[in-house]
Scaffold this active site. Structure first.
Site, PDB file in Angstrom:
ATOM      1  N   PRO A   1       0.818  -1.210   0.000  1.00  0.00           N
ATOM      2  CA  PRO A   1       0.000   0.000   0.000  1.00  0.00           C
ATOM      3  C   PRO A   1       0.856   1.267   0.000  1.00  0.00           C
ATOM      4  O   PRO A   1       1.891   1.330   0.654  1.00  0.00           O
ATOM      5  CB  PRO A   1      -0.815  -0.114   1.288  1.00  0.00           C
ATOM      6  CG  PRO A   1      -0.031  -1.052   2.149  1.00  0.00           C
ATOM      7  CD  PRO A   1       0.615  -2.014   1.211  1.00  0.00           C
ATOM      8  N   GLU A   2       0.420   2.260  -0.768  1.00  0.00           N
ATOM      9  CA  GLU A   2       1.096   3.543  -0.825  1.00  0.00           C
ATOM     10  C   GLU A   2       0.199   4.584  -0.166  1.00  0.00           C
ATOM     11  O   GLU A   2      -0.801   4.243   0.467  1.00  0.00           O
ATOM     12  CB  GLU A   2       1.417   3.869  -2.294  1.00  0.00           C
ATOM     13  CG  GLU A   2       2.211   2.753  -2.963  1.00  0.00           C
ATOM     14  CD  GLU A   2       2.525   3.003  -4.432  1.00  0.00           C
ATOM     15  OE1 GLU A   2       2.656   4.176  -4.828  1.00  0.00           O
ATOM     16  OE2 GLU A   2       2.638   2.022  -5.190  1.00  0.00           O
TER      17      GLU A   2
ATOM     18  N   HIS B   1      -4.214 -15.940  10.497  1.00  0.00           N
ATOM     19  CA  HIS B   1      -3.444 -14.791  10.024  1.00  0.00           C
ATOM     20  C   HIS B   1      -3.763 -13.511  10.803  1.00  0.00           C
ATOM     21  O   HIS B   1      -3.285 -12.442  10.436  1.00  0.00           O
ATOM     22  CB  HIS B   1      -3.684 -14.563   8.535  1.00  0.00           C
ATOM     23  CG  HIS B   1      -3.278 -15.720   7.677  1.00  0.00           C
ATOM     24  ND1 HIS B   1      -1.999 -16.242   7.691  1.00  0.00           N
ATOM     25  CD2 HIS B   1      -3.989 -16.469   6.784  1.00  0.00           C
ATOM     26  CE1 HIS B   1      -1.924 -17.250   6.834  1.00  0.00           C
ATOM     27  NE2 HIS B   1      -3.108 -17.415   6.299  1.00  0.00           N
TER      28      HIS B   1
ATOM     29  N   ARG C   1      12.620  -3.824  -8.800  1.00  0.00           N
ATOM     30  CA  ARG C   1      11.226  -3.402  -8.922  1.00  0.00           C
ATOM     31  C   ARG C   1      10.781  -3.443 -10.384  1.00  0.00           C
ATOM     32  O   ARG C   1      11.448  -2.886 -11.259  1.00  0.00           O
ATOM     33  CB  ARG C   1      11.043  -1.979  -8.387  1.00  0.00           C
ATOM     34  CG  ARG C   1      11.435  -1.766  -6.919  1.00  0.00           C
ATOM     35  CD  ARG C   1      10.511  -2.529  -5.983  1.00  0.00           C
ATOM     36  NE  ARG C   1      10.749  -2.157  -4.611  1.00  0.00           N
ATOM     37  CZ  ARG C   1       9.956  -1.339  -3.910  1.00  0.00           C
ATOM     38  NH1 ARG C   1       8.896  -0.807  -4.472  1.00  0.00           N
ATOM     39  NH2 ARG C   1      10.240  -1.053  -2.655  1.00  0.00           N
TER      40      ARG C   1
ATOM     41  N   LYS D   1       3.603   6.274   4.858  1.00  0.00           N
ATOM     42  CA  LYS D   1       2.798   5.055   4.738  1.00  0.00           C
ATOM     43  C   LYS D   1       2.375   4.510   6.101  1.00  0.00           C
ATOM     44  O   LYS D   1       1.779   3.432   6.182  1.00  0.00           O
ATOM     45  CB  LYS D   1       3.576   3.985   3.968  1.00  0.00           C
ATOM     46  CG  LYS D   1       3.947   4.405   2.549  1.00  0.00           C
ATOM     47  CD  LYS D   1       4.741   3.312   1.855  1.00  0.00           C
ATOM     48  CE  LYS D   1       5.215   3.741   0.485  1.00  0.00           C
ATOM     49  NZ  LYS D   1       5.985   2.690  -0.212  1.00  0.00           N
TER      50      LYS D   1
ATOM     51  N   ARG E   1       1.594 -12.413   5.425  1.00  0.00           N
ATOM     52  CA  ARG E   1       3.056 -12.552   5.304  1.00  0.00           C
ATOM     53  C   ARG E   1       3.808 -12.103   6.567  1.00  0.00           C
ATOM     54  O   ARG E   1       5.035 -12.199   6.631  1.00  0.00           O
ATOM     55  CB  ARG E   1       3.535 -11.756   4.085  1.00  0.00           C
ATOM     56  CG  ARG E   1       2.887 -12.256   2.809  1.00  0.00           C
ATOM     57  CD  ARG E   1       3.356 -11.528   1.578  1.00  0.00           C
ATOM     58  NE  ARG E   1       4.731 -11.867   1.247  1.00  0.00           N
ATOM     59  CZ  ARG E   1       5.338 -11.457   0.132  1.00  0.00           C
ATOM     60  NH1 ARG E   1       4.690 -10.705  -0.735  1.00  0.00           N
ATOM     61  NH2 ARG E   1       6.587 -11.797  -0.112  1.00  0.00           N
TER      62      ARG E   1
END
Length: 273
Positions: free
Chosen positions: A2-3, A92, A263, A59, A111
């Site tokens: 996410p940005e 999770h 990237r 962020k 993750r």
């Protein structure tokens, strides 16, 4: 990952659900998510803290509590689920905040890359991790002269420099590609060759792209959604990112994808020579 637009979208959702609630219990099921202080001190420091406001810094999501600041970084796939105490816990769901109305906010992270800090209110902006973050994209101090001064010391690709959170906060891989495309700058070009005029163009396009992305609720790509039931729509507005083998909307040249520092980077070889 996410940005800025996705983080802003998450905050809007959280504000509607938990402002004014008091934390009465914290359960930590994966200690490594807690960066500072110790898990025990983290848990104890949050008890009886009321959520007064929620903002962003880069962020990071910033929870303004009665006496503390809670910072949460979603990293790759972090998101928030809302449940009632007693509902089954998903494998999770790693940190569970229980409120005084018996509702729960659960941090879900497949993750396990997400991070949390609990800091004092009086110095959180001058304490790690926030003290090393650069200007926000819409800060009036983010000027072309400031940006060029930062870039002239760097020989890395401009793509890499725009991802550097110590220069501009909140830009990630997706919007980096869009900003450079609109600025007609090749992502591989060395940062120290960018002119002050081009810096001004980059800043202008950064503001336009991020503002528009925020308006659309961010970008939902692959496994990321900003929170349960919240999906961004900006992926429908993307011009180059993720458009491999499609045609440039301006010149109809085939969009190319290359790797820059690991990237995936999308660009038009004609518009961004």
């Amino acid at each position: 990952m996410p940005e800025k637009p996705e983080v802003v979208t998450v905050v809007k959702s959280l504000k509607r659900k938990i402002i004014g609630k008091k934390i009465i219990e914290v359960e930590i099921l994966w200690d490594n998510i807690i960066e500072n202080p110790t898990p025990k001190e983290f848990r104890e420091g949050l008890l009886n803290q009321k959520i007064e406001d929620i903002t962003t810094r880069g962020k990071w999501i910033v929870f303004h509590l009665t006496k503390k600041i809670l910072l949460i970084h979603l990293r790759m796939e972090g998101k928030f689920f809302f449940r009632i105490k007693g509902n089954p816990i998903n494998k999770h769901e790693h940190v569970i905040f229980t409120f005084d109305d018996n509702s729960q906010m659960r941090f879900h992270d497949v993750r396990k890359f997400g991070k949390m800090h609990l800091l004092d209110k009086d110095n959180y902006l001058t304490t790690l991790p926030l003290k090393e973050i650069g200007y926000e994209y819409n800060d009036c101090n983010l000027t072309s002269s400031y940006l060029q001064d930062k870039l002239k010391k760097k020989s890395v690709p401009i793509k890499t420099s725009l991802l550097d959170q110590s220069i501009i906060a909140g830009i990630g891989n997706i919007y980096d590609d869009e900003i450079l495309y609109l600025s007609k700058i090749n992502p591989n070009r060395k940062s120290n060759t960018i002119t002050e005029k081009e810096c001004g163009t980059i800043i202008q396009n950064t503001r336009e792209v991020l503002d528009r992305a925020i308006e659309f609720g961010g970008t939902t790509i692959k496994s990321f959604t900003s929170s349960e039931g919240v999906h961004g729509l900006f992926q429908q507005e993307l011009l180059v990112h993720g458009k491999k083998d499609e045609l440039c909307p301006k010149c109809k040249t085939q969009i190319q994808v290359i790797k820059i520092n690991g990237r995936s980077t999308y660009y038009c070889p004609k518009c961004q020579k």
